[in-house]
Design a protein around this motif. Structure first.
Motif, short mmCIF file in Angstrom:
data_model
loop_
_atom_site.label_atom_id
_atom_site.label_comp_id
_atom_site.label_asym_id
_atom_site.label_seq_id
_atom_site.Cartn_x
_atom_site.Cartn_y
_atom_site.Cartn_z
N GLY A 170 0.82 -1.22 0.00
CA GLY A 170 0.00 0.00 0.00
C GLY A 170 0.84 1.25 0.00
O GLY A 170 0.44 2.30 0.51
N ILE A 173 4.22 2.37 -5.08
CA ILE A 173 4.00 1.48 -6.23
C ILE A 173 2.57 0.95 -6.20
O ILE A 173 1.87 0.95 -7.22
CB ILE A 173 5.02 0.31 -6.22
CG1 ILE A 173 6.43 0.83 -6.51
CG2 ILE A 173 4.62 -0.80 -7.19
CD1 ILE A 173 6.69 1.24 -7.94
N GLU A 176 0.03 3.84 -7.12
CA GLU A 176 0.10 4.30 -8.51
C GLU A 176 -0.27 3.19 -9.49
O GLU A 176 -0.96 3.42 -10.49
CB GLU A 176 1.48 4.90 -8.81
CG GLU A 176 1.71 6.20 -8.02
CD GLU A 176 3.02 6.91 -8.32
OE1 GLU A 176 3.75 6.50 -9.24
OE2 GLU A 176 3.32 7.89 -7.60
N GLU A 194 -0.63 -2.64 6.84
CA GLU A 194 -0.94 -1.52 7.72
C GLU A 194 -2.45 -1.26 7.79
O GLU A 194 -3.21 -1.82 7.02
CB GLU A 194 -0.25 -0.23 7.23
CG GLU A 194 1.27 -0.28 7.25
CD GLU A 194 1.87 -0.81 5.96
OE1 GLU A 194 1.09 -1.19 5.06
OE2 GLU A 194 3.11 -0.87 5.86
N ARG A 200 3.86 5.45 5.49
CA ARG A 200 5.12 6.16 5.80
C ARG A 200 4.91 7.67 5.80
O ARG A 200 5.69 8.40 6.38
CB ARG A 200 6.19 5.82 4.75
CG ARG A 200 6.77 4.44 4.94
CD ARG A 200 8.19 4.36 4.43
NE ARG A 200 8.28 4.35 2.99
CZ ARG A 200 9.40 4.53 2.33
NH1 ARG A 200 10.52 4.77 2.97
NH2 ARG A 200 9.43 4.47 1.01
N GLY A 259 8.39 -2.41 -1.13
CA GLY A 259 9.56 -1.68 -0.69
C GLY A 259 10.84 -2.07 -1.42
O GLY A 259 10.83 -2.97 -2.26
N GLU A 312 14.14 8.16 -1.00
CA GLU A 312 13.95 7.34 -2.21
C GLU A 312 13.08 8.09 -3.21
O GLU A 312 12.04 7.59 -3.63
CB GLU A 312 13.29 6.01 -1.81
CG GLU A 312 14.10 5.23 -0.80
CD GLU A 312 13.31 4.07 -0.17
OE1 GLU A 312 12.11 3.93 -0.43
OE2 GLU A 312 13.93 3.31 0.60
N HIS A 313 13.48 9.32 -3.53
CA HIS A 313 12.64 10.13 -4.43
C HIS A 313 13.50 10.85 -5.47
O HIS A 313 14.67 11.14 -5.25
CB HIS A 313 11.81 11.13 -3.61
CG HIS A 313 10.80 10.44 -2.76
ND1 HIS A 313 9.58 10.06 -3.24
CD2 HIS A 313 10.87 9.99 -1.49
CE1 HIS A 313 8.91 9.43 -2.28
NE2 HIS A 313 9.68 9.38 -1.21
N TYR A 344 6.10 13.64 -4.20
CA TYR A 344 4.83 13.90 -4.89
C TYR A 344 4.29 12.62 -5.48
O TYR A 344 5.03 11.63 -5.63
CB TYR A 344 5.03 14.95 -6.01
CG TYR A 344 5.83 14.42 -7.18
CD1 TYR A 344 7.21 14.49 -7.20
CD2 TYR A 344 5.18 13.80 -8.26
CE1 TYR A 344 7.94 13.98 -8.26
CE2 TYR A 344 5.91 13.28 -9.32
CZ TYR A 344 7.29 13.37 -9.31
OH TYR A 344 8.01 12.85 -10.36
P1 NAD Z 1 7.01 1.83 -0.18
O1 NAD Z 1 8.05 1.82 0.85
O2 NAD Z 1 6.41 3.10 -0.61
O3 NAD Z 1 5.80 0.89 0.27
C1 NAD Z 1 6.03 -0.42 0.67
C2 NAD Z 1 4.72 -0.99 1.09
O4 NAD Z 1 4.91 -2.39 1.22
C3 NAD Z 1 4.20 -0.56 2.46
O5 NAD Z 1 3.34 0.51 2.37
C4 NAD Z 1 3.46 -1.79 2.92
O6 NAD Z 1 2.08 -1.61 2.69
C5 NAD Z 1 3.90 -2.89 2.02
N1 NAD Z 1 4.38 -4.11 2.64
C6 NAD Z 1 5.50 -4.31 3.37
N2 NAD Z 1 5.61 -5.62 3.68
C7 NAD Z 1 4.54 -6.25 3.12
C8 NAD Z 1 4.07 -7.58 3.08
N3 NAD Z 1 4.73 -8.58 3.67
N4 NAD Z 1 2.92 -7.85 2.41
C9 NAD Z 1 2.25 -6.86 1.80
N5 NAD Z 1 2.64 -5.58 1.80
C10 NAD Z 1 3.77 -5.29 2.46
O7 NAD Z 1 7.66 1.04 -1.43
P2 NAD Z 1 7.07 0.75 -2.86
O8 NAD Z 1 5.67 1.19 -2.95
O9 NAD Z 1 7.41 -0.66 -3.15
O10 NAD Z 1 7.95 1.70 -3.76
C11 NAD Z 1 9.29 1.34 -4.09
C12 NAD Z 1 10.14 2.55 -4.28
O11 NAD Z 1 9.71 3.30 -5.40
C13 NAD Z 1 10.16 3.49 -3.11
O12 NAD Z 1 11.48 3.93 -2.97
C14 NAD Z 1 9.32 4.64 -3.54
O13 NAD Z 1 9.75 5.86 -2.96
C15 NAD Z 1 9.56 4.65 -5.04
N6 NAD Z 1 8.39 5.21 -5.73
C16 NAD Z 1 8.09 6.51 -5.50
C17 NAD Z 1 7.00 7.07 -6.10
C18 NAD Z 1 6.68 8.51 -5.81
O14 NAD Z 1 7.46 9.16 -5.14
N7 NAD Z 1 5.57 9.03 -6.32
C19 NAD Z 1 6.21 6.32 -6.96
C20 NAD Z 1 6.54 4.98 -7.18
C21 NAD Z 1 7.65 4.44 -6.55
#
Ligand code: NAD
Ligand code: FDA
Length: 426
Positions: A170, A173, A176, A194, A200, A259, A312-313, A344
């Motif tokens: 959630g 990724i 979006e 969560e 976060r 993540g 991570e942005h 953003y």
């Molecule tokens: P994230 O850290 O944003 O979210 C990880 C999510 O994983 C948590 O919210 C949680 O819900 C979930 N999670 C953790 N353990 C889990 C489990 N065992 N089962 C199910 N869910 C679990 O990471 P992300 O969404 O994977 O994004 C990856 C990277 O890409 C990050 O660095 C992010 O900043 C970057 N990203 C940024 C943007 C933006 O800034 N708009 C957009 C896309 C990706």
């Protein structure tokens, strides 16, 4: 057999592309700079992968979004690198680095030497296998970090037209991609551990707005739990996702965003690490003076808050890259990196920006109903963070100034009432 360069950038993502632009601005000689990337394509604006690239019509595709189009400047195609005498070693995985000998060893066995190294290796996705989930190697499970992942996600989505997609995670990724899948007419269920999305950054009230907004567009949420297994068919395609409580959710495809981990393994035992990243000073210099690091992989001092963080942005990837290049070229002149955190996202017709730090008490302002609202975070009597949905360019610029200046607040209730009318803005 090997090649030698004055400067090598290891990694060919966002930070590498912006570093190359900065070197070109300063003027570099032919053959001085080499960018090594295991990806087969030149540096590109990674945020496009979860936005423009996933549109059902007129989707963005390379070469349209090579860096640095994200800030409205040149599009650096392989031809651009050639014209500027920059060696672009694509499809080249580096398997070992020796920072004492100043050498890199490629998987193909080539040794590349440098005088100065910039580490821009970014991060890798966490995979469900690492959480002990069985059947996680099925064909229709998609991750999203690079252009290859993106092409697979588009292909799998096309094969499942109108079907059911389960999104695991959630965070950015998850949110979006869920929106993009709905736009592609998929029926989407999100699963995450969560109590609310974007844990976060968002408070439960902010998250409630976005969850409601997604629900109105057909997304189902299963919160507070994790998945434990996949059920696959004879073709090794997932047919269902099994949750901890044994609940079964049918799936034609799965997208995972649980993540990332910074790519530091090549440097363990050679450079100082902190918070899972490579530790740098305000000049983006690591514990070895000939080695700099930028982007997702670094843990850097945030001057504004007096602590060390890893972000991570994309904005930080771009700015830290420019900072490292300036520190390499004019070490005496460059000031320490003074970064204001900026995040953003965009999904469906929503679009938000956040500046500063999300600590302390959070107060909402504006109208959730009209999709024009925001939030301030107040810590020790000062506004330290600001969030706004649906803002315009000037409002977002004011938010950034506010988060940087951290004005004092006497009356929090009044601040919530005032919102963007808070006297600071005028
Ligand atoms: P994230 O850290 O944003 O979210 C990880 C999510 O994983 C948590 O919210 C949680 O819900 C979930 N999670 C953790 N353990 C889990 C489990 N065992 N089962 C199910 N869910 C679990 O990471 P992300 O969404 O994977 O994004 C990856 C990277 O890409 C990050 O660095 C992010 O900043 C970057 N990203 C940024 C943007 C933006 O800034 N708009 C957009 C896309 C990706
Ligand atoms: P990045 O990951 O861009 O590049 C690292 C490069 O190093 C890759 O090319 C990799 O292959 C290479 N590499 C690693 N190890 C190597 C080795 N051993 N040998 C050779 N090459 C190696 N942020 C934001 O603020 N707003 C947004 O909307 C988005 N959207 C978004 C969408 C998606 C789908 C993703 C995955 C990420 C985002 N982000 C984002 C985050 C943003 O893209 C991210 O912060 C930057 O890409 C980080 O840039 P770096 O250059 O540090 O790493």
């Amino acid at each position: 057999m090997g090649r030698a360069f004055k400067i090598v950038i290891l990694g060919g993502g966002v930070a590498a592309g912006y570093a190359a632009l900065e070197f070109v601005k300063h003027g570099i000689s032919y053959g001085e700079l080499c960018i090594i990337s295991e990806e087969a394509v030149a540096p590109y604006e990674r945020p496009a992968l979860s936005k423009g690239c996933l549109l059902p019509e007129d989707a963005a595709t390379l070469p349209a979004f090579h860096t640095c189009v994200g800030i409205g400047v040149e599009r650096q195609t392989p031809k651009w690198y050639k014209e500027h005498g920059i060696e672009l070693a694509l499809g080249t995985h580096i398997k070992a680095v020796d920072v004492k000998l100043k050498t890199l060893l490629s998987a193909a066995g080539e040794t590349i030497t440098y005088k100065t190294l910039i580490i821009a290796t970014g991060a890798r996705v966490l995979r469900l296998e690492e959480f002990g989930v069985s059947g996680a190697d099925a064909k229709n499970i998609c991750y999203l970090r690079d252009w290859n992942d993106c092409k697979k996600l588009v292909e799998v989505t096309e094969q499942c037209q109108g079907g059911m997609a389960v999104v695991i995670g959630g965070g950015y990724i998850g949110m979006e991609c869920a929106a993009a899948l709905v736009t592609n007419r998929m029926k989407v269920t999100m699963v995450f551990p969560e109590q609310h999305c974007m844990a976060r950054l968002f408070t439960s009230e902010i998250a409630a707005f976005y969850e409601d907004y997604y629900k109105k567009r057909g997304v189902k949420f299963i919160k507070g739990t994790v998945m434990t297994a996949f059920e696959s068919d004879a073709e090794k395609k997932v047919r269902a996702v099994i949750l901890k409580d044994k609940k079964r959710i049918e799936a034609d495809m799965v997208v995972v965003g649980v993540g990332i981990r910074p790519n530091v393994s090549l440097f363990e035992g050679q450079l100082a690490l902190e918070k899972g990243g490579i530790k740098v000073n305000g000049k983006m210099q690591t514990s070895n003076p000939s080695v700099y690091a930028v982007g997702d992989v670094v843990a850097f001092p945030v001057k504004l808050y007096g602590d060390v963080r890893r972000l991570e942005h994309v904005d930080h990837a771009r700015k830290s890259a420019a900072q490292a290049v300036n520190a390499i070229i004019s070490p005496e002149e460059v000031q320490d990196y003074d970064y204001l955190p900026f995040f953003y996202s965009r999904a469906f017709t929503s679009s938000w920006q956040f500046y500063g730090d999300n600590v302390g008490k959070c107060v909402l302002f504006g109208s959730l109903k009209d999709q024009k609202f925001g939030a301030f975070w107040i810590d020790r009597g000062h506004v330290v963070g600001a969030f706004l949905e649906g803002g315009n360019k000037d409002e977002y610029a004011s938010l950034a100034t506010l988060a940087r200046l951290q004005p004092p607040v006497k009356d929090i209730e009044m601040l919530a009432k005032q919102g963007l009318a808070f006297p600071f803005f005028h």
